[in-house]
Scaffold this motif. Sequence first.
Motif, PDB file in Angstrom:
ATOM      1  N   GLU A  97       0.643  -1.168  -0.082  1.00 28.73           N
ATOM      2  CA  GLU A  97      -0.177   0.092  -0.022  1.00 28.73           C
ATOM      3  C   GLU A  97       1.009   1.229   0.198  1.00 28.73           C
ATOM      4  N   GLU A  98       1.783   1.178   1.035  1.00 25.21           N
ATOM      5  CA  GLU A  98       2.684   2.633   0.800  1.00 25.21           C
ATOM      6  C   GLU A  98       3.385   2.798  -0.165  1.00 25.21           C
ATOM      7  N   LEU A  99       4.022   1.534  -0.771  1.00 22.70           N
ATOM      8  CA  LEU A  99       4.808   1.769  -2.037  1.00 22.70           C
ATOM      9  C   LEU A  99       4.010   2.311  -3.033  1.00 22.70           C
ATOM     10  N   ALA A 100       2.748   1.697  -3.310  1.00 23.68           N
ATOM     11  CA  ALA A 100       1.798   2.266  -4.296  1.00 23.68           C
ATOM     12  C   ALA A 100       1.497   3.599  -4.211  1.00 23.68           C
ATOM     13  N   ALA A 101       1.281   4.102  -2.872  1.00 23.44           N
ATOM     14  CA  ALA A 101       0.864   5.621  -2.674  1.00 23.44           C
ATOM     15  C   ALA A 101       2.209   6.265  -2.859  1.00 23.44           C
ATOM     16  N   ASN A 102       3.317   6.059  -2.569  1.00 23.25           N
ATOM     17  CA  ASN A 102       4.607   7.019  -2.590  1.00 23.25           C
ATOM     18  C   ASN A 102       5.302   6.536  -3.929  1.00 23.25           C
ATOM     19  N   ALA A 103       5.185   5.695  -4.662  1.00 20.75           N
ATOM     20  CA  ALA A 103       6.191   5.276  -5.667  1.00 20.75           C
ATOM     21  C   ALA A 103       6.302   6.478  -6.723  1.00 20.75           C
ATOM     22  N   PRO A 104       5.188   7.247  -7.277  1.00 23.16           N
ATOM     23  CA  PRO A 104       5.464   8.326  -8.018  1.00 23.16           C
ATOM     24  C   PRO A 104       6.264   9.398  -7.516  1.00 23.16           C
ATOM     25  N   GLU A 105       6.045   9.705  -6.303  1.00 25.93           N
ATOM     26  CA  GLU A 105       6.782  10.826  -5.636  1.00 25.93           C
ATOM     27  C   GLU A 105       8.293  10.224  -5.385  1.00 25.93           C
ATOM     28  N   LEU A 106       8.425   9.089  -4.942  1.00 23.61           N
ATOM     29  CA  LEU A 106       9.845   8.744  -4.970  1.00 23.61           C
ATOM     30  C   LEU A 106      10.523   8.568  -6.414  1.00 23.61           C
ATOM     31  N   VAL A 150      14.719   0.958  -3.279  1.00 23.69           N
ATOM     32  CA  VAL A 150      14.024   1.176  -2.357  1.00 23.69           C
ATOM     33  C   VAL A 150      13.100   0.230  -1.944  1.00 23.69           C
ATOM     34  N   MET A 151      12.221  -0.145  -3.082  1.00 23.59           N
ATOM     35  CA  MET A 151      11.126  -1.152  -2.961  1.00 23.59           C
ATOM     36  C   MET A 151      11.697  -2.587  -2.322  1.00 23.59           C
ATOM     37  N   LEU A 152      12.928  -2.964  -2.553  1.00 28.22           N
ATOM     38  CA  LEU A 152      13.441  -3.972  -2.181  1.00 28.22           C
ATOM     39  C   LEU A 152      13.708  -3.923  -0.690  1.00 28.22           C
ATOM     40  N   ALA A 153      14.407  -2.752  -0.502  1.00 30.44           N
ATOM     41  CA  ALA A 153      14.504  -2.496   1.029  1.00 30.44           C
ATOM     42  C   ALA A 153      13.189  -2.511   1.876  1.00 30.44           C
ATOM     43  N   ALA A 154      12.479  -1.879   1.241  1.00 31.40           N
ATOM     44  CA  ALA A 154      11.087  -1.902   2.112  1.00 31.40           C
ATOM     45  C   ALA A 154      10.545  -3.423   2.379  1.00 31.40           C
ATOM     46  N   TRP A 155      10.599  -4.038   1.350  1.00 32.50           N
ATOM     47  CA  TRP A 155      10.095  -5.183   1.545  1.00 32.50           C
ATOM     48  C   TRP A 155      10.941  -6.190   2.503  1.00 32.50           C
ATOM     49  N   ARG A 156      12.272  -6.159   2.389  1.00 31.68           N
ATOM     50  CA  ARG A 156      13.031  -6.730   3.492  1.00 31.68           C
ATOM     51  C   ARG A 156      13.094  -6.205   4.861  1.00 31.68           C
ATOM     52  N   ARG A 157      12.394  -4.943   5.088  1.00 35.52           N
ATOM     53  CA  ARG A 157      12.508  -4.433   6.400  1.00 35.52           C
ATOM     54  C   ARG A 157      11.036  -4.105   6.784  1.00 35.52           C
ATOM     55  N   ALA A 158       9.912  -5.002   6.003  1.00 28.91           N
ATOM     56  CA  ALA A 158       8.781  -4.465   6.298  1.00 28.91           C
ATOM     57  C   ALA A 158       8.177  -4.411   7.613  1.00 28.91           C
ATOM     58  N   SER A 159       8.731  -4.997   8.575  1.00 29.91           N
ATOM     59  CA  SER A 159       8.203  -5.230   9.968  1.00 29.91           C
ATOM     60  C   SER A 159       8.642  -3.507  10.543  1.00 29.91           C
ATOM     61  N   GLU A 160       9.677  -2.909  10.087  1.00 31.55           N
ATOM     62  CA  GLU A 160       9.915  -1.618  10.455  1.00 31.55           C
ATOM     63  C   GLU A 160       9.152  -0.397  10.010  1.00 31.55           C
ATOM     64  N   THR A 167      14.762   6.023   3.436  1.00 31.64           N
ATOM     65  CA  THR A 167      15.295   4.838   2.817  1.00 31.64           C
ATOM     66  C   THR A 167      15.846   5.359   1.414  1.00 31.64           C
ATOM     67  N   ALA A 168      15.229   6.036   0.570  1.00 34.32           N
ATOM     68  CA  ALA A 168      15.476   6.547  -0.910  1.00 34.32           C
ATOM     69  C   ALA A 168      16.739   7.448  -0.893  1.00 34.32           C
ATOM     70  N   ARG A 169      16.855   8.090   0.384  1.00 32.07           N
ATOM     71  CA  ARG A 169      18.150   8.945   0.469  1.00 32.07           C
ATOM     72  C   ARG A 169      19.085   8.238   0.903  1.00 32.07           C
ATOM     73  N   ASN A 170      19.108   7.300   1.413  1.00 27.03           N
ATOM     74  CA  ASN A 170      20.227   6.066   1.741  1.00 27.03           C
ATOM     75  C   ASN A 170      20.536   5.278   0.475  1.00 27.03           C
ATOM     76  N   VAL A 171      19.517   4.964  -0.303  1.00 28.12           N
ATOM     77  CA  VAL A 171      19.972   4.142  -1.390  1.00 28.12           C
ATOM     78  C   VAL A 171      20.469   5.185  -2.466  1.00 28.12           C
ATOM     79  N   LEU A 172      20.123   6.365  -2.478  1.00 29.38           N
ATOM     80  CA  LEU A 172      20.853   7.474  -3.603  1.00 29.38           C
ATOM     81  C   LEU A 172      22.349   7.675  -2.947  1.00 29.38           C
ATOM     82  N   ALA A 173      22.477   7.603  -1.530  1.00 32.73           N
ATOM     83  CA  ALA A 173      23.924   8.007  -1.024  1.00 32.73           C
ATOM     84  C   ALA A 173      24.781   6.721  -1.447  1.00 32.73           C
TER      85      ALA A 173
END
Length: 163
Positions: free
Chosen positions: A12-21, A41-51, A66-72
Amino acid sequence: MKADAAGGRVAEELAANAPELLAYFERRVQPADAADLLAEVMLAAWRRASELPADPERARMWLYVTARNVLANAQRGERRRWRLANRLRLLVQPVAAPDAGEGAEVREAIARLDPELAELIRLVHWDGLTLAEAAEVQGIPASTARGRYQRAKSELREALAPV
């Protein structure tokens, strides 16, 4: 949070935020790279879904962090690649290109060979590989390479023989 519930929240969160990300990345990197970074970012979100926070606004901010960290990470990797390329440039001596006319007859004769024979000749005589190494590069047995090499030399002798 159960695994299924966490997975549903992430989706749900990825669907809602993917265009902005995606737009976030497109403003910072080449457009071709933006989609790859979003996928990370999506992969990281799935891996850390509990967070992932339950509050939608906190979840959105979590995805941006998470996006900022992936970019860095991507930028650090790019800097490392450039540093390595620069070090390699200093180590490798440029090979002087022959004059355009020098060896033109030989290059033309090689170009008229069957492509596999021509590549074998180039690997051995231009790139300095042994016949066994050239065979490995071409993915053929050394015995096949020896036969092809003899055939290529014979065809080149014929093509270059004085008339």
